[in-house]
Design a protein around this motif. Structure first.
Motif, PDB file in Angstrom:
ATOM      1  N   MET A   1       0.827  -1.208   0.000  1.00 45.76           N
ATOM      2  CA  MET A   1       0.000   0.000   0.000  1.00 45.76           C
ATOM      3  C   MET A   1       0.865   1.262   0.000  1.00 45.76           C
ATOM      4  O   MET A   1       0.524   2.251  -0.667  1.00 45.76           O
ATOM      5  N   THR A   2       1.974   1.224   0.717  1.00 43.76           N
ATOM      6  CA  THR A   2       2.859   2.395   0.755  1.00 43.76           C
ATOM      7  C   THR A   2       3.452   2.690  -0.624  1.00 43.76           C
ATOM      8  O   THR A   2       3.680   3.850  -0.961  1.00 43.76           O
ATOM      9  N   HIS A   3       3.690   1.657  -1.406  1.00 39.91           N
ATOM     10  CA  HIS A   3       4.214   1.854  -2.768  1.00 39.91           C
ATOM     11  C   HIS A   3       3.157   2.543  -3.626  1.00 39.91           C
ATOM     12  O   HIS A   3       3.467   3.457  -4.396  1.00 39.91           O
ATOM     13  N   CYS A   4       1.919   2.070  -3.507  1.00 36.26           N
ATOM     14  CA  CYS A   4       0.817   2.680  -4.261  1.00 36.26           C
ATOM     15  C   CYS A   4       0.650   4.145  -3.883  1.00 36.26           C
ATOM     16  O   CYS A   4       0.475   5.009  -4.755  1.00 36.26           O
ATOM     17  N   ALA A   5       0.708   4.445  -2.602  1.00 36.59           N
ATOM     18  CA  ALA A   5       0.578   5.825  -2.144  1.00 36.59           C
ATOM     19  C   ALA A   5       1.722   6.686  -2.675  1.00 36.59           C
ATOM     20  O   ALA A   5       1.513   7.861  -3.027  1.00 36.59           O
ATOM     21  N   GLU A   6       2.913   6.127  -2.742  1.00 31.69           N
ATOM     22  CA  GLU A   6       4.084   6.866  -3.238  1.00 31.69           C
ATOM     23  C   GLU A   6       3.888   7.286  -4.698  1.00 31.69           C
ATOM     24  O   GLU A   6       4.346   8.359  -5.110  1.00 31.69           O
ATOM     25  N   VAL A   7       3.200   6.470  -5.490  1.00 34.00           N
ATOM     26  CA  VAL A   7       2.941   6.801  -6.893  1.00 34.00           C
ATOM     27  C   VAL A   7       2.200   8.124  -7.007  1.00 34.00           C
ATOM     28  O   VAL A   7       2.445   8.912  -7.924  1.00 34.00           O
ATOM     29  N   THR A   8       1.311   8.411  -6.060  1.00 34.63           N
ATOM     30  CA  THR A   8       0.522   9.646  -6.121  1.00 34.63           C
ATOM     31  C   THR A   8       1.373  10.892  -5.951  1.00 34.63           C
ATOM     32  O   THR A   8       0.938  11.990  -6.310  1.00 34.63           O
ATOM     33  N   GLU A   9       2.560  10.737  -5.407  1.00 29.45           N
ATOM     34  CA  GLU A   9       3.454  11.876  -5.162  1.00 29.45           C
ATOM     35  C   GLU A   9       4.430  12.123  -6.309  1.00 29.45           C
ATOM     36  O   GLU A   9       5.137  13.125  -6.313  1.00 29.45           O
ATOM     37  N   LEU A  10       4.474  11.222  -7.277  1.00 33.73           N
ATOM     38  CA  LEU A  10       5.456  11.328  -8.354  1.00 33.73           C
ATOM     39  C   LEU A  10       5.035  12.348  -9.412  1.00 33.73           C
ATOM     40  O   LEU A  10       3.889  12.338  -9.860  1.00 33.73           O
ATOM     41  N   PRO A  11       5.971  13.189  -9.838  1.00 34.00           N
ATOM     42  CA  PRO A  11       5.671  14.050 -10.989  1.00 34.00           C
ATOM     43  C   PRO A  11       5.592  13.175 -12.250  1.00 34.00           C
ATOM     44  O   PRO A  11       6.070  12.040 -12.258  1.00 34.00           O
ATOM     45  N   PHE A  12       4.978  13.691 -13.310  1.00 29.46           N
ATOM     46  CA  PHE A  12       4.781  12.895 -14.517  1.00 29.46           C
ATOM     47  C   PHE A  12       5.909  13.080 -15.528  1.00 29.46           C
ATOM     48  O   PHE A  12       5.668  13.417 -16.684  1.00 29.46           O
ATOM     49  N   HIS A  13       7.150  12.800 -15.095  1.00 24.63           N
ATOM     50  CA  HIS A  13       8.271  12.770 -16.034  1.00 24.63           C
ATOM     51  C   HIS A  13       8.149  11.545 -16.934  1.00 24.63           C
ATOM     52  O   HIS A  13       8.683  11.510 -18.022  1.00 24.63           O
ATOM     53  N   HIS A  14       7.473  10.545 -16.425  1.00 24.76           N
ATOM     54  CA  HIS A  14       7.357   9.252 -17.099  1.00 24.76           C
ATOM     55  C   HIS A  14       5.919   8.777 -16.896  1.00 24.76           C
ATOM     56  O   HIS A  14       5.408   8.813 -15.792  1.00 24.76           O
ATOM     57  N   ARG A  15       5.281   8.296 -17.949  1.00 22.23           N
ATOM     58  CA  ARG A  15       3.867   7.929 -17.852  1.00 22.23           C
ATOM     59  C   ARG A  15       3.627   6.424 -17.781  1.00 22.23           C
ATOM     60  O   ARG A  15       2.514   6.000 -17.503  1.00 22.23           O
ATOM     61  N   ASP A  16       4.638   5.617 -18.034  1.00 16.18           N
ATOM     62  CA  ASP A  16       4.453   4.167 -18.006  1.00 16.18           C
ATOM     63  C   ASP A  16       4.101   3.720 -16.584  1.00 16.18           C
ATOM     64  O   ASP A  16       4.866   3.955 -15.645  1.00 16.18           O
ATOM     65  N   PRO A  17       2.947   3.078 -16.392  1.00 17.53           N
ATOM     66  CA  PRO A  17       2.515   2.722 -15.031  1.00 17.53           C
ATOM     67  C   PRO A  17       3.435   1.716 -14.343  1.00 17.53           C
ATOM     68  O   PRO A  17       3.600   1.771 -13.120  1.00 17.53           O
TER      69      PRO A  17
END
Length: 128
Positions: free
Chosen positions: A80-96
């Motif tokens: 869950m912490t990994h998923c939450a971390e995704v929300t904080e990432l800027p969109f330099h890269h769009r590949d999920p």
């Protein structure tokens, strides 16, 4: 050092592909490093196989499991912490899949072994 393997890096490492850099190969072979393979990478492999984007020999899943065991590569589940971390990432890269690997590397304080230079735009140390 704790190292998360990008999907292509993992596949190239276990098949001894010529596209590997010398530094990537050396990082992989250094027994002092702790290597990790993410559930996100296996998911990406399965998706690409189902779409016909990659071709894998019969017994490919067993081969991956054996290579992980032989090379002491640890399984990294998606938390869950990994998923939450995704929300904080800027969109330099769009590949999920890459975004999840970046989030995992940040959350778990790992370096990321990847040829994708776009990943260097994030707050992680990239090895290639």
């Amino acid at each position: 050092m704790r190292v998360l393997l990008d999907t292509h890096a993992f596949l190239w490492l276990i098949t001894d592909d010529d596209r590997l850099s010398g530094n990537a190969r050396q990082t992989f072979l250094n027994t002092e490093n702790s290597l990790f393979f993410s559930a996100a990478s296996l998911w990406e492999i399965c998706l690409k196989k189902s779409l016909g984007k990659i071709s894998l020999k019969d017994g490919w899943l067993q081969a991956i499991q054996e290579e992980m065991e032989i090379n002491t590569i640890q399984w990294l589940p998606i938390e869950m912490t990994h998923c939450a971390e995704v929300t904080e990432l800027p969109f330099h890269h769009r590949d999920p899949f890459d975004r999840m690997l970046i989030a995992q590397a940040i959350a778990e304080e790992m370096k990321l072994l990847s040829r994708d230079s776009r990943l260097a735009n994030y707050a992680i140390e990239l090895i290639w």
